[in-house]
Design an enzyme around this catalytic site. Structure first.
Site, PDB file in Angstrom:
ATOM      1  N   ASP A 193      46.373  49.621  42.197  1.00  0.00           N
ATOM      2  CA  ASP A 193      45.043  49.213  41.719  1.00  0.00           C
ATOM      3  C   ASP A 193      44.006  50.301  41.975  1.00  0.00           C
ATOM      4  OD1 ASP A 193      46.688  46.977  42.342  1.00  0.00           O
ATOM      5  OD2 ASP A 193      44.964  45.643  42.380  1.00  0.00           O
ATOM      6  N   ASP A 214      48.260  49.504  37.727  1.00  0.00           N
ATOM      7  CA  ASP A 214      47.897  48.094  37.965  1.00  0.00           C
ATOM      8  C   ASP A 214      46.440  47.948  37.534  1.00  0.00           C
ATOM      9  OD1 ASP A 214      47.583  45.410  39.072  1.00  0.00           O
ATOM     10  OD2 ASP A 214      49.350  45.828  40.268  1.00  0.00           O
ATOM     11  N   ASP A 215      45.760  46.910  38.014  1.00  0.00           N
ATOM     12  CA  ASP A 215      44.378  46.727  37.579  1.00  0.00           C
ATOM     13  C   ASP A 215      43.553  47.988  37.802  1.00  0.00           C
ATOM     14  OD1 ASP A 215      44.448  43.925  36.788  1.00  0.00           O
ATOM     15  OD2 ASP A 215      44.667  43.474  38.918  1.00  0.00           O
ATOM     16  N   HIS A 236      46.432  47.966  34.122  1.00  0.00           N
ATOM     17  CA  HIS A 236      46.365  46.593  33.613  1.00  0.00           C
ATOM     18  C   HIS A 236      44.979  46.194  33.131  1.00  0.00           C
ATOM     19  CE1 HIS A 236      50.158  45.423  36.189  1.00  0.00           C
ATOM     20  NE2 HIS A 236      50.413  46.330  35.271  1.00  0.00           N
ATOM     21  N   ARG A 269      40.739  41.088  31.056  1.00  0.00           N
ATOM     22  CA  ARG A 269      41.524  39.946  31.539  1.00  0.00           C
ATOM     23  C   ARG A 269      40.747  39.160  32.577  1.00  0.00           C
ATOM     24  NH1 ARG A 269      47.501  40.152  34.354  1.00  0.00           N
ATOM     25  NH2 ARG A 269      46.543  41.899  35.460  1.00  0.00           N
ATOM     26  N   LYS A 271      41.393  35.947  35.084  1.00  0.00           N
ATOM     27  CA  LYS A 271      42.474  35.103  35.576  1.00  0.00           C
ATOM     28  C   LYS A 271      41.933  34.080  36.565  1.00  0.00           C
ATOM     29  CE  LYS A 271      44.565  38.970  37.156  1.00  0.00           C
ATOM     30  NZ  LYS A 271      45.569  39.801  37.854  1.00  0.00           N
TER      31      LYS A 271
END
Ligand code: NAG
Length: 379
Positions: A193, A214-215, A236, A269, A271
């Site tokens: 991340d 990743d993020d 991500h 995104r 979540k």
């Protein structure tokens, strides 16, 4: 020596004389008696810097080689300290949790000098498993409990797992930071991340470039957070969450603007964990350009369970006052991916603004649920 003489000076200046029974070093000087600039380098630079940190107004870390299994620990800085990284900072190899670097304080200025690099050489830990197994990998940088502080021009290369953790901060501006873990694309990098943000307020990140797996940004909780003028590549995407099931489950007033997401699993995104409580309100994505997105251009879900879009969505972690506008992603999503997926609980999503959203290239997601009327999954 330094402490002794400054205490004595203070005691004399204040007209206070310690009785012989008292320890000599008791008074804490209120005047700033810090050495103006302290430079540390080499393999004992980290330990010396940690030891002397409170006594220096400016700390220069020049080609510091941090020994394995230790933190470059600047968590006891005096107010208004400047920390400058020069040359290349390296870390030894050991399996442990880290962090490799920790900076904390009020009014702290952190800068990378021209050409400076922070290189934890994460490839030594990369085994495709990230934080889920394999080698125990150290987190890189805890920017925790910083207030009214700034971090400028840091260049970070190849982190073992997560790069920058921002927690407990109030008033932190990060400008022109580069996190380049792109070597992990082919080399087993995982959970790398860029920025993980929790329980912080008034955080501004501008001009960041993140190359990872990743993020790019993940905001689990916090208030008044802005990410602008950024580039996210290989990871991500720009994420809120996952939110829910932590001690702090409120995300309030977050703006992602004028940024680019490319070669990533997702663009945008949000979540929310199913079955959990909390709130996600006042989030804006504006002026986001997407390209080469593998899975979802825009994904907003209230049924996250550790994986995307699992099970029944719930409404107790509402997503309200959400603005998605000026999103450019024509042909951005791969043909096997989905352009827009929105899965809300029956009353979970409300007061949304949705305009100039152009995300195509992939399939329409046909299991959208409870989509607010202003938005759509049809592209
Ligand atoms: C839309 O976003 C792009 C990319 O950030 C920006 O250049 C442009 O000015 C924005 N347009 C409007 C109408 O806000």
């Amino acid at each position: 020596m330094f402490k002794l003489s400054s205490s004595l000076l203070f005691a004399l200046a204040a007209g206070v004389l310690a009785s012989p029974a008292d320890p000599l070093i008791t008074a804490s000087p209120t005047l700033d008696k810090r050495a103006s600039s302290c430079t540390f380098s080499g393999s004992d630079g980290a330990a010396s810097a940690s030891k002397s940190q409170a006594a220096c107004a400016t700390i220069v870390l020049s080609d510091v080689a941090v020994p394995s299994g230790t933190t470059l620990d600047l968590s006891d800085l005096a107010d208004d300290t400047t920390v400058i990284f020069e040359g290349t900072t390296t870390w030894g190899y050991e399996e442990w949790d880290g962090p490799l670097l920790q900076i904390k304080g009020n009014g702290i200025t952190v800068k990378g000098a021209s050409g400076a690099k922070l290189n934890p050489d994460g490839a030594r830990w990369w085994d495709t498993e990230g934080s889920n197994g394999g080698k125990t990998k150290p987190k890189f940088f805890y920017a925790h409990d910083l207030s009214d502080s700034s971090i400028t021009d840091l260049y970070i290369e190849n982190t073992p797992i997560q790069a920058v953790s921002i927690n407990g901060c109030d008033g932190l501006t990060i400008t022109d930071m580069t996190i380049d873990s792109s070597a992990g694309d082919a080399g087993g990098g995982h959970n790398t991340d860029g920025f993980d943000i929790g329980s912080s307020s008034n955080v501004i990140i501008t001009g960041a470039k993140v190359y990872n797996q990743d993020d790019c940004v993940a905001i689990n909780s916090g208030t008044d957070i802005t990410f602008s003028g950024g580039l996210c590549s290989g990871g991500h995407g720009l994420s809120i969450g996952s939110v829910g099931g932590r001690s702090d489950n409120t995300v309030d007033t977050v703006t992602f603007e004028d940024s680019e997401v490319t070669k990533s699993d997702n663009g945008i995104r949000i979540k929310a964990k199913s079955g959990e409580t909390g709130e996600i309100k006042g989030v804006t994505y504006s002026g986001i350009t997407l390209s080469s997105i593998n899975k979802y251009g825009i994904l907003i879900e209230q049924n996250y369970d550790g994986g995307d879009l699992h099970g029944d969505p719930t409404s107790d972690l509402p997503i309200t006052d959400l603005t998605i506008k000026n999103i450019s992603g024509s042909g951005a999503v791969s043909s096997s991916g989905h352009n827009i997926a929105i899965v809300c609980g029956s009353t979970g999503c409300s007061d949304w603004t949705w305009s100039s959203v152009d995300v195509t290239g992939g399939e329409d997601y046909d299991s959208c649920q409870n989509v607010p009327s202003v938005a759509t999954c049809d592209t």
